[in-house]
Design a protein around this motif. Structure first.
Motif, PDB file in Angstrom:
ATOM      1  N   ARG A  27       0.851  -1.191   0.000  1.00  0.00           N
ATOM      2  CA  ARG A  27       0.000   0.000   0.000  1.00  0.00           C
ATOM      3  C   ARG A  27       0.886   1.241   0.000  1.00  0.00           C
ATOM      4  O   ARG A  27       2.109   1.158   0.048  1.00  0.00           O
ATOM      5  N   GLY A  28       0.261   2.395  -0.054  1.00  0.00           N
ATOM      6  CA  GLY A  28       0.959   3.656   0.130  1.00  0.00           C
ATOM      7  C   GLY A  28       2.105   3.883  -0.832  1.00  0.00           C
ATOM      8  O   GLY A  28       2.008   3.609  -2.028  1.00  0.00           O
ATOM      9  N   LEU A  29       3.222   4.368  -0.305  1.00  0.00           N
ATOM     10  CA  LEU A  29       4.352   4.714  -1.144  1.00  0.00           C
ATOM     11  C   LEU A  29       4.968   3.485  -1.808  1.00  0.00           C
ATOM     12  O   LEU A  29       5.427   3.554  -2.945  1.00  0.00           O
ATOM     13  N   GLY A  30       4.987   2.366  -1.105  1.00  0.00           N
ATOM     14  CA  GLY A  30       5.553   1.159  -1.693  1.00  0.00           C
ATOM     15  C   GLY A  30       4.760   0.695  -2.902  1.00  0.00           C
ATOM     16  O   GLY A  30       5.343   0.342  -3.939  1.00  0.00           O
ATOM     17  N   LEU A  31       3.452   0.695  -2.783  1.00  0.00           N
ATOM     18  CA  LEU A  31       2.599   0.330  -3.909  1.00  0.00           C
ATOM     19  C   LEU A  31       2.793   1.303  -5.062  1.00  0.00           C
ATOM     20  O   LEU A  31       2.894   0.886  -6.234  1.00  0.00           O
ATOM     21  N   ALA A  32       2.882   2.589  -4.754  1.00  0.00           N
ATOM     22  CA  ALA A  32       3.086   3.597  -5.798  1.00  0.00           C
ATOM     23  C   ALA A  32       4.434   3.412  -6.487  1.00  0.00           C
ATOM     24  O   ALA A  32       4.550   3.606  -7.699  1.00  0.00           O
ATOM     25  N   LEU A  33       5.451   3.022  -5.737  1.00  0.00           N
ATOM     26  CA  LEU A  33       6.757   2.757  -6.339  1.00  0.00           C
ATOM     27  C   LEU A  33       6.675   1.561  -7.286  1.00  0.00           C
ATOM     28  O   LEU A  33       7.212   1.603  -8.399  1.00  0.00           O
ATOM     29  N   ALA A  34       6.020   0.492  -6.846  1.00  0.00           N
ATOM     30  CA  ALA A  34       5.874  -0.676  -7.714  1.00  0.00           C
ATOM     31  C   ALA A  34       5.165  -0.300  -9.001  1.00  0.00           C
ATOM     32  O   ALA A  34       5.572  -0.697 -10.108  1.00  0.00           O
ATOM     33  N   ARG A  35       4.122   0.499  -8.891  1.00  0.00           N
ATOM     34  CA  ARG A  35       3.352   0.916 -10.068  1.00  0.00           C
ATOM     35  C   ARG A  35       4.198   1.793 -10.993  1.00  0.00           C
ATOM     36  O   ARG A  35       4.173   1.625 -12.221  1.00  0.00           O
ATOM     37  N   GLU A  36       4.978   2.702 -10.415  1.00  0.00           N
ATOM     38  CA  GLU A  36       5.802   3.608 -11.224  1.00  0.00           C
ATOM     39  C   GLU A  36       6.906   2.842 -11.938  1.00  0.00           C
ATOM     40  O   GLU A  36       7.176   3.088 -13.131  1.00  0.00           O
ATOM     41  N   TRP A  37       7.559   1.926 -11.243  1.00  0.00           N
ATOM     42  CA  TRP A  37       8.610   1.158 -11.894  1.00  0.00           C
ATOM     43  C   TRP A  37       8.040   0.250 -12.974  1.00  0.00           C
ATOM     44  O   TRP A  37       8.642   0.091 -14.037  1.00  0.00           O
ATOM     45  N   GLN A  38       6.879  -0.340 -12.726  1.00  0.00           N
ATOM     46  CA  GLN A  38       6.251  -1.156 -13.766  1.00  0.00           C
ATOM     47  C   GLN A  38       5.941  -0.309 -14.982  1.00  0.00           C
ATOM     48  O   GLN A  38       6.175  -0.724 -16.120  1.00  0.00           O
ATOM     49  N   ARG A  39       5.432   0.873 -14.748  1.00  0.00           N
ATOM     50  CA  ARG A  39       5.084   1.769 -15.851  1.00  0.00           C
ATOM     51  C   ARG A  39       6.308   2.127 -16.677  1.00  0.00           C
ATOM     52  O   ARG A  39       6.208   2.332 -17.892  1.00  0.00           O
ATOM     53  N   ARG A  40       7.470   2.153 -16.029  1.00  0.00           N
ATOM     54  CA  ARG A  40       8.717   2.504 -16.717  1.00  0.00           C
ATOM     55  C   ARG A  40       9.424   1.293 -17.321  1.00  0.00           C
ATOM     56  O   ARG A  40      10.557   1.393 -17.765  1.00  0.00           O
ATOM     57  N   GLY A  41       8.767   0.146 -17.297  1.00  0.00           N
ATOM     58  CA  GLY A  41       9.321  -1.024 -17.948  1.00  0.00           C
ATOM     59  C   GLY A  41      10.272  -1.843 -17.097  1.00  0.00           C
ATOM     60  O   GLY A  41      10.999  -2.694 -17.627  1.00  0.00           O
ATOM     61  N   ARG A  42      10.279  -1.616 -15.792  1.00  0.00           N
ATOM     62  CA  ARG A  42      11.133  -2.407 -14.909  1.00  0.00           C
ATOM     63  C   ARG A  42      10.406  -3.676 -14.476  1.00  0.00           C
ATOM     64  O   ARG A  42       9.174  -3.713 -14.421  1.00  0.00           O
ATOM     65  N   HIS A  43      11.174  -4.689 -14.129  1.00  0.00           N
ATOM     66  CA  HIS A  43      10.604  -5.899 -13.539  1.00  0.00           C
ATOM     67  C   HIS A  43      10.758  -5.787 -12.033  1.00  0.00           C
ATOM     68  O   HIS A  43      11.870  -5.591 -11.530  1.00  0.00           O
ATOM     69  N   VAL A  44       9.676  -5.925 -11.294  1.00  0.00           N
ATOM     70  CA  VAL A  44       9.660  -5.658  -9.861  1.00  0.00           C
ATOM     71  C   VAL A  44       9.314  -6.920  -9.082  1.00  0.00           C
ATOM     72  O   VAL A  44       8.272  -7.545  -9.323  1.00  0.00           O
TER      73      VAL A  44
END
Length: 244
Positions: A27-44
Motif C-alpha cells: 500500500r501507500g508509497l511502496g505500492l506507488a513505487l511498484a506501479r511507477e517502476w512497472q510503468r517505466r518497464g522495470r521488472h519488480v
C-alpha cells in the motif's frame, strides 16, 4: 523458484536489466513505487507482510509479467533469510527497502510505552539494516541500495519537535546506514536515504502537502540520477541534499 500471483511457481525471468527488489509494497508509497517502476518497464519483485490480498495483488494481476510478489515480515529475521534463499541466483539493479510504520504524533518519548517504542524502532531502524545486510549480495556490483528515510530523520532540521519516536527511528536508520557505508567504503554502489516528502497516504495522513503523483515519480527519477554516484546520499524526492 519464485512465487507467482496465482500461488504456483514459475522460473525466474531472465536478468535483462531493470530488475527491482522492493521491500514493503502492499500500500501507500511502496505500492506507488511498484506501479511507477512497472510503468517505466522495470521488472519488480515486491514484498507484502501477510498472506491476505492487497492492492499490489491487483497490480500484479494486471501486469503478471512485470510484478512478482513475495511474502516478508521484515521484523522476523528468519523470513529475511528465507527470502534470500528463494532469490538465490537472481541479480537486481536496485534493492529498495520501503517497509516502515508510524505512531501517534502526540506525546514525548518519555510518554511512549516501551512496547510502542520498541515496535517503531525495530521496524524502522533495525529491520531495514537486517534486510540490507542479508540481501545486499543480490544487488549488482554497479547497482543501488536505498531505504525510505524521512525528512523528519534530520537532526539539524528538528526545530519544532513532534513525532518524536518516529523522528528518532528515522534518525537511527540514517545513522545505521552511515555505519554500513563506512564499513564498506570500497563498495562502489550508491547508497540512498530517501526523504519522499510529506505525502498523502494512510501513513502520511490527509493533511500532507504532497500527492503520491507529486512525490513518487520524482523519487524514482532521483534514484535513477544517483545510479552512477557511489557513496551515501541523504536526499529528498527532488534530489536535494537533506541536512543530517
Amino acid at each position: 523458484m519464485t512465487t507467482t500471483n496465482s500461488g504456483g511457481h514459475s522460473e525466474a525471468p531472465p536478468d535483462s536489466g531493470g530488475q527491482i527488489l522492493l521491500i514493503g509494497a502492499s500500500r501507500g508509497l511502496g505500492l506507488a513505487l511498484a506501479r511507477e517502476w512497472q510503468r517505466r518497464g522495470r521488472h519488480v519483485v515486491a514484498t507484502v507482510r501477510g498472506t491476505g490480498r492487497t492492492a499490489l495483488h491487483d497490480l500484479a494481476d494486471a501486469h503478471p509479467s512485470d510484478i512478482e510478489i513475495e511474502t516478508l515480515d521484515v521484523t522476523v529475521p528468519e523470513q529475511i533469510s528465507a527470502l534470500r534463499d528463494r532469490l538465490a541466483g537472481r541479480t537486481f539493479d536496485l534493492l529498495f527497502v520501503n517497509a516502515g510504520v508510524t505512531n501517534q504524533p502526540e506525546g514525548t518519548v518519555a510518554e511512549t510505552s516501551t512496547d510502542e517504542f520498541v515496535r517503531v524502532m525495530v521496524t524502522n531502524a533495525l529491520s531495514p539494516l537486517r534486510v540490507v545486510e542479508t540481501l545486499d549480495d543480490l544487488v549488482a556490483p554497479d547497482g543501488t541500495i536505498g531505504v525510505m528515510s524521512s525528512g523528519q530523520g534530520s537532526v539539524a532540521n528538528n526545530e519544532r519537535g513532534g513525532h518524536e519516536v518516529y523522528r528518532g527511528s528515522k534518525a537511527a536508520l540514517n545513522t545505521f546506514m552511515r555505519s554500513y557505508a563506512a564499513r564498506r567504503s570500497e563498495d562502489r554502489r550508491p547508497l540512498v536515504l530517501m526523504a519522499p516528502g510529506w505525502v498523502r497516504t494512510e501513513l502520511g495522513g490527509d493533511g500532507a502537502r504532497l500527492s503520491v503523483e507529486e512525490s513518487i515519480p520524482n523519487v524514482v527519477r532521483t534514484l535513477d540520477a544517483l545510479a552512477d554516484r557511489p557513496g551515501l546520499h541523504y536526499v529528498d524526492y527532488l534530489g536535494r541534499t537533506v541536512p543530517w
